[in-house]
Design a protein around this motif. Structure first.
Motif, mmCIF file in Angstrom:
data_model
loop_
_atom_site.group_PDB
_atom_site.id
_atom_site.type_symbol
_atom_site.label_atom_id
_atom_site.label_comp_id
_atom_site.label_asym_id
_atom_site.label_seq_id
_atom_site.Cartn_x
_atom_site.Cartn_y
_atom_site.Cartn_z
ATOM 1 N N LEU A 228 32.457 20.106 17.329
ATOM 2 C CA LEU A 228 33.472 19.604 16.399
ATOM 3 C C LEU A 228 33.570 18.082 16.447
ATOM 4 N N ILE A 229 33.726 17.517 17.641
ATOM 5 C CA ILE A 229 33.984 16.070 17.706
ATOM 6 C C ILE A 229 32.747 15.243 17.390
ATOM 7 N N THR A 230 31.558 15.749 17.766
ATOM 8 C CA THR A 230 30.353 14.980 17.441
ATOM 9 C C THR A 230 29.957 15.132 15.991
ATOM 10 N N GLY A 231 30.554 16.111 15.297
ATOM 11 C CA GLY A 231 30.206 16.357 13.901
ATOM 12 C C GLY A 231 31.083 15.639 12.892
ATOM 13 N N ASP B 43 34.924 17.584 0.054
ATOM 14 C CA ASP B 43 35.762 16.405 0.301
ATOM 15 C C ASP B 43 37.244 16.728 0.409
ATOM 16 N N MET B 44 37.621 17.989 0.343
ATOM 17 C CA MET B 44 39.035 18.340 0.334
ATOM 18 C C MET B 44 39.281 19.679 1.010
ATOM 19 N N ILE B 45 40.480 19.811 1.562
ATOM 20 C CA ILE B 45 40.989 21.115 1.979
ATOM 21 C C ILE B 45 42.399 21.252 1.432
ATOM 22 N N GLY C 93 36.911 17.160 4.142
ATOM 23 C CA GLY C 93 36.231 18.426 3.901
ATOM 24 C C GLY C 93 35.006 18.581 4.775
ATOM 25 N N TYR C 94 34.109 19.468 4.349
ATOM 26 C CA TYR C 94 32.965 19.734 5.222
ATOM 27 C C TYR C 94 31.993 18.572 5.322
ATOM 28 N N ALA C 95 32.000 17.660 4.363
ATOM 29 C CA ALA C 95 31.173 16.454 4.493
ATOM 30 C C ALA C 95 31.727 15.505 5.557
ATOM 31 N N ASP C 96 32.949 15.748 5.972
ATOM 32 C CA ASP C 96 33.571 14.946 7.032
ATOM 33 C C ASP C 96 33.506 15.646 8.388
ATOM 34 N N GLY C 97 33.013 16.883 8.410
ATOM 35 C CA GLY C 97 32.886 17.614 9.664
ATOM 36 C C GLY C 97 33.818 18.797 9.803
ATOM 37 N N ILE C 98 34.678 19.027 8.805
ATOM 38 C CA ILE C 98 35.559 20.197 8.836
ATOM 39 C C ILE C 98 34.863 21.296 8.039
#
Length: 369
Positions: free
Chosen positions: A354-357, A314-316, A282-287
């Protein structure tokens, strides 16, 4: 390649080697190569990347901050390490770990010379950054005499290189501006060489500079995003191989009735019976949330599955109505059939962000084949 059984970022060192050799082929063999590994190796595995670059023959690696350089030294990286944006509060640590600072203003130049003299250094290598149009960091052309005066008045430091940064080397519409930057840099270098009585290395080309302006390679080139598989334009992307592939798995499959909603704020409502797959990322992982509600999707079994509803911490959730899949199956977020460039553009951003996040809680796995 191994199948994922959890969320992970797979880092392909063979792809890194391909990109290194491709970029290296653009310039003469006597031109030195600096691999930029700041931001944890552009979100990958900085130690693994740096070790591979040394094996490949890179002459330097570069980081943004002193703490990043220290981490590399403590991991056993012995290559020369340039620090793009050092802070004067940490200069003593920089010297202790044999890191090489970029000096980009009169203030930092004076401060570093003072530190080097206090620590009884002799000819400690420094890199002089000049501003030729980026207007972010850098000494001005008018400060050449000041710089050479300070360097000639001490034996504590010595310029290992003089460099600048191209603002728009990927954009052919800005070709005139880029050539102006290169010419300004050449003019600065001639004056510096004359007044220093020695010739530091010169470098101005970033990844797009290497590709579009190889005649400006001078003594060294710097590559960041290109090493990781992205060339700032689609024609070059095809010649490079993405190093990072973000993978996860299906945690649970739901069968949603017509009219049922999915996720926070009921952002998705099924217009027909729908099969969904919930993924542990999810967004805590960078998405980020920008990627939700059908903006982009992932690949499951080689088929595209759009993200539905709001991205959670934590989810999509994805629509897999027409995909034969089961819980535990591997999911490709980006890499493989979908480049990070495409994923990022859907969220109105760039591959760099995206990749650095990608969060450090996502497991990194190095592979080579």
């Amino acid at each position: 390649m191994p199948v994922a059984h959890e969320t992970l970022l797979e880092i392909d060192l063979t792809a890194l080697a391909h990109n290194y050799h491709y970029l290296r082929s653009k310039v003469e063999s006597n031109v030195k190569f600096m691999g930029v590994v700041k931001a944890s190796g552009y979100g990958s595995d900085v130690v693994g990347i740096a070790r591979k670059l040394k094996e490949l023959g890179a002459d330097y690696v570069a980081v943004a901050y002193i703490s990043e350089g220290i981490a590399l030294r403590e991991a056993g990286i012995e290559l020369p390490i340039m620090v793009f944006h050092p802070q004067s509060a940490n200069y003593e640590s920089l010297v202790e770990y044999c890191l090489e600072p970029s000096l980009y203003s009169d203030f930092v130049l004076k401060e570093f010379i003072s530190t080097a003299e206090k620590l009884n250094q002799k000819n400690f290598p420094v890199h002089l950054k000049f501003n030729t149009g980026m207007n972010r960091l850098g000494l001005s052309e008018e400060e050449v005499e000041m710089v050479t005066g300070r360097l000639n008045a001490t034996n504590s430091v010595k310029a290992a290189s003089v460099f600048s940064h191209l603002s728009a080397s990927e954009d052919w519409r800005e070709r005139e501006f880029t050539l102006q930057q290169i010419h300004t840099f050449q003019r600065i270098a001639i004056r510096l060489f004359d007044q220093l009585k020695y010739e530091p290395l010169l470098h101005i080309c970033n990844t797009s500079g290497i590709i579009n302006y190889p005649e400006a390679a001078f003594d060294m080139v710097r590559s960041g995003i290109g090493l990781y598989g992205y060339g700032n334009e689609k024609s070059e992307d095809e010649k490079l191989k993405p190093v990072a592939t973000l993978k996860t798995i299906i945690s649970q499959i739901h069968h949603i009735k017509k009219g049922d909603s999915v996720g926070y704020n009921r952002a998705f409502t099924a217009e027909k019976p729908t099969k969904t797959a919930t993924l542990p990322i999810g967004y805590a992982d960078g998405i980020k949330r920008e990627y939700g509600n059908g903006t982009i999707g992932v690949f499951i079994g080689g088929k595209y599955a759009p993200i539905i509803g709001n991205v959670c911490m934590d989810m999509i959730m994805t629509d897999v109505t027409d995909i034969d899949c089961k819980e535990g199956d591997e999911v490709i977020v980006f890499g493989g059939p979908q480049r990070a460039t495409d994923f990022a553009e859907a969220g109105n951003t760039i591959s760099y962000e995206l990749i650095t996040g990608i969060s450090q809680r996502v497991k990194r796995v190095l592979i080579e084949h």
